[in-house]
Design a protein around this motif. Structure first.
Motif, PDB file in Angstrom:
ATOM      1  N   THR A  31       0.832  -1.203   0.000  1.00  0.00           N
ATOM      2  CA  THR A  31       0.000   0.000   0.000  1.00  0.00           C
ATOM      3  C   THR A  31       0.870   1.257   0.000  1.00  0.00           C
ATOM      4  O   THR A  31       0.522   2.251  -0.630  1.00  0.00           O
ATOM      5  N   GLY A  32       1.993   1.207   0.686  1.00  0.00           N
ATOM      6  CA  GLY A  32       2.938   2.328   0.663  1.00  0.00           C
ATOM      7  C   GLY A  32       3.554   2.496  -0.710  1.00  0.00           C
ATOM      8  O   GLY A  32       3.696   3.620  -1.212  1.00  0.00           O
ATOM      9  N   VAL A  33       3.918   1.387  -1.332  1.00  0.00           N
ATOM     10  CA  VAL A  33       4.452   1.431  -2.693  1.00  0.00           C
ATOM     11  C   VAL A  33       3.403   2.025  -3.623  1.00  0.00           C
ATOM     12  O   VAL A  33       3.704   2.881  -4.455  1.00  0.00           O
ATOM     13  N   ALA A  34       2.160   1.591  -3.479  1.00  0.00           N
ATOM     14  CA  ALA A  34       1.079   2.087  -4.331  1.00  0.00           C
ATOM     15  C   ALA A  34       0.902   3.601  -4.181  1.00  0.00           C
ATOM     16  O   ALA A  34       0.781   4.322  -5.176  1.00  0.00           O
ATOM     17  N   ARG A  35       0.898   4.090  -2.953  1.00  0.00           N
ATOM     18  CA  ARG A  35       0.757   5.539  -2.744  1.00  0.00           C
ATOM     19  C   ARG A  35       1.930   6.287  -3.369  1.00  0.00           C
ATOM     20  O   ARG A  35       1.764   7.352  -3.963  1.00  0.00           O
ATOM     21  N   GLY A  36       3.130   5.738  -3.225  1.00  0.00           N
ATOM     22  CA  GLY A  36       4.309   6.366  -3.824  1.00  0.00           C
ATOM     23  C   GLY A  36       4.258   6.379  -5.340  1.00  0.00           C
ATOM     24  O   GLY A  36       4.659   7.352  -5.975  1.00  0.00           O
ATOM     25  N   LEU A  37       3.737   5.295  -5.922  1.00  0.00           N
ATOM     26  CA  LEU A  37       3.619   5.214  -7.382  1.00  0.00           C
ATOM     27  C   LEU A  37       2.729   6.317  -7.940  1.00  0.00           C
ATOM     28  O   LEU A  37       2.981   6.832  -9.026  1.00  0.00           O
ATOM     29  N   MET A  38       1.699   6.657  -7.198  1.00  0.00           N
ATOM     30  CA  MET A  38       0.765   7.681  -7.673  1.00  0.00           C
ATOM     31  C   MET A  38       1.421   9.052  -7.787  1.00  0.00           C
ATOM     32  O   MET A  38       0.982   9.883  -8.577  1.00  0.00           O
ATOM     33  N   ALA A  39       2.468   9.286  -7.013  1.00  0.00           N
ATOM     34  CA  ALA A  39       3.151  10.575  -7.044  1.00  0.00           C
ATOM     35  C   ALA A  39       4.418  10.539  -7.893  1.00  0.00           C
ATOM     36  O   ALA A  39       5.004  11.578  -8.178  1.00  0.00           O
ATOM     37  N   ASN A  40       4.823   9.363  -8.310  1.00  0.00           N
ATOM     38  CA  ASN A  40       6.071   9.193  -9.041  1.00  0.00           C
ATOM     39  C   ASN A  40       5.874   9.427 -10.534  1.00  0.00           C
ATOM     40  O   ASN A  40       4.883   8.994 -11.108  1.00  0.00           O
ATOM     41  N   THR A  41       6.849  10.076 -11.171  1.00  0.00           N
ATOM     42  CA  THR A  41       6.746  10.337 -12.607  1.00  0.00           C
ATOM     43  C   THR A  41       7.886   9.723 -13.412  1.00  0.00           C
ATOM     44  O   THR A  41       7.920   9.872 -14.636  1.00  0.00           O
ATOM     45  N   THR A  42       8.829   9.043 -12.760  1.00  0.00           N
ATOM     46  CA  THR A  42       9.993   8.528 -13.480  1.00  0.00           C
ATOM     47  C   THR A  42      10.082   7.007 -13.532  1.00  0.00           C
ATOM     48  O   THR A  42      10.728   6.471 -14.420  1.00  0.00           O
ATOM     49  N   ALA A  60      -4.210  -2.720  -3.997  1.00  0.00           N
ATOM     50  CA  ALA A  60      -3.564  -1.414  -3.813  1.00  0.00           C
ATOM     51  C   ALA A  60      -2.740  -1.041  -5.037  1.00  0.00           C
ATOM     52  O   ALA A  60      -2.818   0.102  -5.521  1.00  0.00           O
ATOM     53  N   ILE A  61      -1.977  -1.983  -5.561  1.00  0.00           N
ATOM     54  CA  ILE A  61      -1.164  -1.724  -6.751  1.00  0.00           C
ATOM     55  C   ILE A  61      -2.070  -1.429  -7.940  1.00  0.00           C
ATOM     56  O   ILE A  61      -1.819  -0.497  -8.720  1.00  0.00           O
ATOM     57  N   ALA A  62      -3.141  -2.200  -8.090  1.00  0.00           N
ATOM     58  CA  ALA A  62      -4.077  -1.994  -9.208  1.00  0.00           C
ATOM     59  C   ALA A  62      -4.677  -0.592  -9.178  1.00  0.00           C
ATOM     60  O   ALA A  62      -4.816   0.058 -10.222  1.00  0.00           O
ATOM     61  N   GLU A  63      -5.017  -0.100  -8.000  1.00  0.00           N
ATOM     62  CA  GLU A  63      -5.595   1.241  -7.877  1.00  0.00           C
ATOM     63  C   GLU A  63      -4.590   2.324  -8.263  1.00  0.00           C
ATOM     64  O   GLU A  63      -4.962   3.384  -8.757  1.00  0.00           O
ATOM     65  N   ALA A  64      -3.302   2.051  -8.041  1.00  0.00           N
ATOM     66  CA  ALA A  64      -2.263   3.037  -8.334  1.00  0.00           C
ATOM     67  C   ALA A  64      -1.852   3.054  -9.805  1.00  0.00           C
ATOM     68  O   ALA A  64      -1.407   4.085 -10.311  1.00  0.00           O
ATOM     69  N   LEU A  65      -1.984   1.933 -10.492  1.00  0.00           N
ATOM     70  CA  LEU A  65      -1.467   1.824 -11.859  1.00  0.00           C
ATOM     71  C   LEU A  65      -1.955   2.917 -12.821  1.00  0.00           C
ATOM     72  O   LEU A  65      -1.140   3.474 -13.561  1.00  0.00           O
TER      73      LEU A  65
END
Length: 109
Positions: A31-42, A60-65
């Motif tokens: 879930t932490g990785v997922a939240r970070g993915l949402m803000a990551n651009t690289t 959690a990952i699916a929601e962030a993708l």
């Protein structure tokens, strides 16, 4: 504690590939990785093979993708279950005849 992974991904402006394979980090860390993915651009390539995500982590990952820059995602050996697989398929799916935004994913139960 999921904050270090979340912060690493959210604040990163250089990292393009990250492997957390074999870490067994579990659903909470996912879930932490997922939240970070949402803000990551690289980040374009993420390997979560054997990270023990389970259905909850896969959701959690699916929601962030859709909000991430990922082009390649490895989820092999995570026992994501039917619920996680359906969520991942929905976010990677596309109408017939169209690509799924060029993204690819590996999945093995």
């Amino acid at each position: 504690n999921t904050q270090p992974l979340e912060r690493l991904l959210a604040e990163n402006q250089i990292l393009a590939k990250l492997s957390l394979a074999g870490t067994g980090m579990g659903a909470e860390a996912a879930t932490g990785v997922a939240r970070g993915l949402m803000a990551n651009t690289t980040l374009v390539c993420l390997d979560l093979c054997g990270a023990d995500l389970g259905p909850k982590g896969a959701l959690a990952i699916a929601e962030a993708l859709p909000h991430s820059s990922l082009e390649e995602l490895n989820l092999a050996d995570n026992r994501v279950g039917d619920e996680g697989l359906v969520a991942l398929a929905k976010c990677l799916g596309a109408p017939p005849g169209e690509s799924a935004s060029g993204a690819s994913a590996k999945y093995h139960e």
